[in-house]
Design an enzyme around this catalytic site. Sequence first.
Site, PDB file in Angstrom:
ATOM      1  N   HIS A 486       0.835  -1.201   0.000  1.00  0.00           N
ATOM      2  CA  HIS A 486       0.000   0.000   0.000  1.00  0.00           C
ATOM      3  C   HIS A 486       0.881   1.267   0.000  1.00  0.00           C
ATOM      4  O   HIS A 486       0.726   2.142  -0.854  1.00  0.00           O
ATOM      5  CB  HIS A 486      -0.916  -0.028   1.230  1.00  0.00           C
ATOM      6  CG  HIS A 486      -1.788   1.182   1.397  1.00  0.00           C
ATOM      7  ND1 HIS A 486      -3.143   1.160   1.140  1.00  0.00           N
ATOM      8  CD2 HIS A 486      -1.506   2.443   1.785  1.00  0.00           C
ATOM      9  CE1 HIS A 486      -3.648   2.358   1.360  1.00  0.00           C
ATOM     10  NE2 HIS A 486      -2.667   3.162   1.766  1.00  0.00           N
ATOM     11  N   GLU A 487       1.801   1.332   0.952  1.00  0.00           N
ATOM     12  CA  GLU A 487       2.634   2.533   1.062  1.00  0.00           C
ATOM     13  C   GLU A 487       3.533   2.702  -0.164  1.00  0.00           C
ATOM     14  O   GLU A 487       3.787   3.820  -0.607  1.00  0.00           O
ATOM     15  CB  GLU A 487       3.468   2.502   2.345  1.00  0.00           C
ATOM     16  CG  GLU A 487       2.645   2.521   3.646  1.00  0.00           C
ATOM     17  CD  GLU A 487       1.683   3.705   3.765  1.00  0.00           C
ATOM     18  OE1 GLU A 487       1.977   4.783   3.215  1.00  0.00           O
ATOM     19  OE2 GLU A 487       0.614   3.538   4.391  1.00  0.00           O
ATOM     20  N   HIS A 490       1.767   4.611  -2.786  1.00  0.00           N
ATOM     21  CA  HIS A 490       1.887   6.072  -2.626  1.00  0.00           C
ATOM     22  C   HIS A 490       3.241   6.541  -3.145  1.00  0.00           C
ATOM     23  O   HIS A 490       3.343   7.562  -3.837  1.00  0.00           O
ATOM     24  CB  HIS A 490       1.770   6.460  -1.150  1.00  0.00           C
ATOM     25  CG  HIS A 490       0.375   6.363  -0.598  1.00  0.00           C
ATOM     26  ND1 HIS A 490      -0.701   6.970  -1.194  1.00  0.00           N
ATOM     27  CD2 HIS A 490      -0.110   5.755   0.511  1.00  0.00           C
ATOM     28  CE1 HIS A 490      -1.800   6.724  -0.481  1.00  0.00           C
ATOM     29  NE2 HIS A 490      -1.468   5.983   0.561  1.00  0.00           N
ATOM     30  N   HIS A 493       3.389   6.744  -6.823  1.00  0.00           N
ATOM     31  CA  HIS A 493       2.625   7.910  -7.287  1.00  0.00           C
ATOM     32  C   HIS A 493       3.526   9.149  -7.236  1.00  0.00           C
ATOM     33  O   HIS A 493       3.571   9.950  -8.159  1.00  0.00           O
ATOM     34  CB  HIS A 493       1.404   8.087  -6.375  1.00  0.00           C
ATOM     35  CG  HIS A 493       0.314   8.942  -6.943  1.00  0.00           C
ATOM     36  ND1 HIS A 493      -0.781   9.317  -6.203  1.00  0.00           N
ATOM     37  CD2 HIS A 493       0.146   9.505  -8.161  1.00  0.00           C
ATOM     38  CE1 HIS A 493      -1.565  10.062  -6.950  1.00  0.00           C
ATOM     39  NE2 HIS A 493      -1.031  10.190  -8.144  1.00  0.00           N
TER      40      HIS A 493
END
Length: 704
Positions: A486-487, A490, A493
Amino acid sequence: MLSGCRRALPAALRLAVRGWAGGGGRRRVSTSWSPVGAAFDAKQQRSRLTGQSTGLFGVPELSSPEGFQEAQEKALQETEQLVQKACTTPPGPQIVMIFDQLSDALCRVADLADFVKIAHPDFAFREAAEETCRNIGTMVEKLNTNIELCQSLKQLLADKEVMDSLDPETRQVAELFMFDFEISGIHLDEEKRKRAVDLNVKILDLCNQFLIGAHLPNKIDKQILPEHIRYNFAVEGNYIQITGLHADCSDDLVREAAYKIFLYPNAEQLRCLEELLTSRNHLAQLVGYNTFAHRALQGTMARTPEKVMQFLETLSDRLFQRTLKDFEMMEGMKMKLNPQNSKLMPWDHPYYSGVLRAERYNIEPSLYCPFFSLGACMEGLNFLFNQLLGISLYAEQTEKGELWCEDVRKLAVVHENEGLLGYIYCDFYQRADKPHQDCHFTIRGGRLRKDGEYQLPVVVLMLSLPHSTKNSPTLLTPGMMENLFHEMGHAMHSMLGRTRYQHVTGTRCPTDFAEVPSILMEYFASDYRVVNQFARHFQTGQSLPKSMVSRLCESKKICAAADMQLQVFYAVLDQLYHGEHPLKRSTTEILKETQEKFYGLPYVPKTAWQLRFSHLVGYGAKYYSYLMSRAIASMVWKQCFVQNPFDRAMGERYRREMLAHGGGKEPMLMVQGMLQKSPSVEDFVDALVSDLDQDFETFFMDSE
Ligand SMILES: [Zn+2]
């Protein structure tokens, strides 16, 4: 759900870093790069010990806590020059460029300080960083009420001919800067402007007060609690302190007591919440919006409170039957374990859904951990990014003084043709005083500099993983592995959001879009084809059996409808509180009504859960964001990656249509580009609900 991840909230003027050592060079080949997996499984890869200290993150001033003062003064000086320049430049794209430089000058110090004040092990550094944050915050406030500065931007926005000649990203950024000015009431007359400034100050104070109150324990006379459960709580003389809901405790009575006492309404906190909601509404109306929600949703994917409610109501309707079934299952389990008192209550939900999950599927984390060494997981991410995007992760040797803690690893993110894209500092291990929250921090935003060089983005990922031991490397539970993915979503991105302006770099995009890339990574982390690439037993080298991966995926669907229903209830409550004012009823009555309609388990008299709802502060009117991001991620997964999670053409489309734009393009346009259609609210809800379907066939097939 939202608490799992922290993202820098939109500040009035947002922040990044320039003048970075080592940035800028493309196609750079570095001899200090080494394979990513080994760097995490090996003990201590120390940074260079010799030579001069480069300062934290390579910022020379930050070799000592005192350096923050120096860095901050430089930033403030540069700010003043840029303000002058902005006020004397005629309308044109240069104005937007200067504004972005201005924002960059402040952010390059403030974003960094924002991280250091939370994470540095040395108190002196934390304190200096905190002071810097305050001073820059004051400067930002001054700028947001600087009429001359605002005027130069206004002139640009009013000049239709010039505006039409700008590219879409520049136009978007100009409008975003104006939006930041607006909330401080700069377009109003003197008297109203003063009221807006006062309201902003008041709201900030109320937010802080509410956050503190939301976490305060409640105290009761210990005689009130049956003696045999007192040991579950902290006893202080004649009193018992209740610090939380004890939601996972196996004793029904303990959970009930904790629920009723911890959520017992505190009059002061209630007043604080009411005043906060009223003040937010006043401010929104003062600057020209119907409600605070209308103001908060500007620029988001949902756009209006009406659309958010439509989404939440449709979702709730579709979940209703499934939720009932989940509650029946939980009640059945309660009946089995506690026949005298089997009515399902709100304090039972997390506990009994956990019991059911464990009973149906043997998903004891210790069975999985040996397959998920940190090194193996990092290799898995490296492989995935390599296949999808042509990107590799390398561990980079760090310089003396660059890190705040020696166990932090620095990764270079390198594209096969474009070269170095940016840096990810991995602050993965637990330590005393470190917040226990998985987070992504932007330290420096990407942007195109005046000299034509691209300022490379720099981020920190913070996790709380256990250290390796004498006998084993760091081993992750399935939950930790999913959070790591998940991290990293980010972080990618941030690395790939190659915007011209740092104001919209990477994750600086609307809140309801921000979690799309990270939640999408959770789908990859749950796919056997992906997991099978890296999950190897750290001792035997054996791969993780397919049936164990399926079991894990299926277990997550147990009671998942009820869990989602609870999130819908929270999101609706947040909408109502930030909707039309004056509120028609008290916040507690609204809670009661909403709970009955959108959740289903009974409201418990003399409780006020809303007083513990700390996300009302940071996510005001945007708590629905997580659900909406998940819906988009689910659609992207099913339409683009489920066929082949390593499809390079899809990876490239994903980068081009979604990641590349950061916050520089309207989020719905990015979604349309990716899905090649404009999804409706029904499509959102379909995606979320179909994720709850159990895949019995696969499960039984695999477990043979
Ligand atoms: Zn997140």
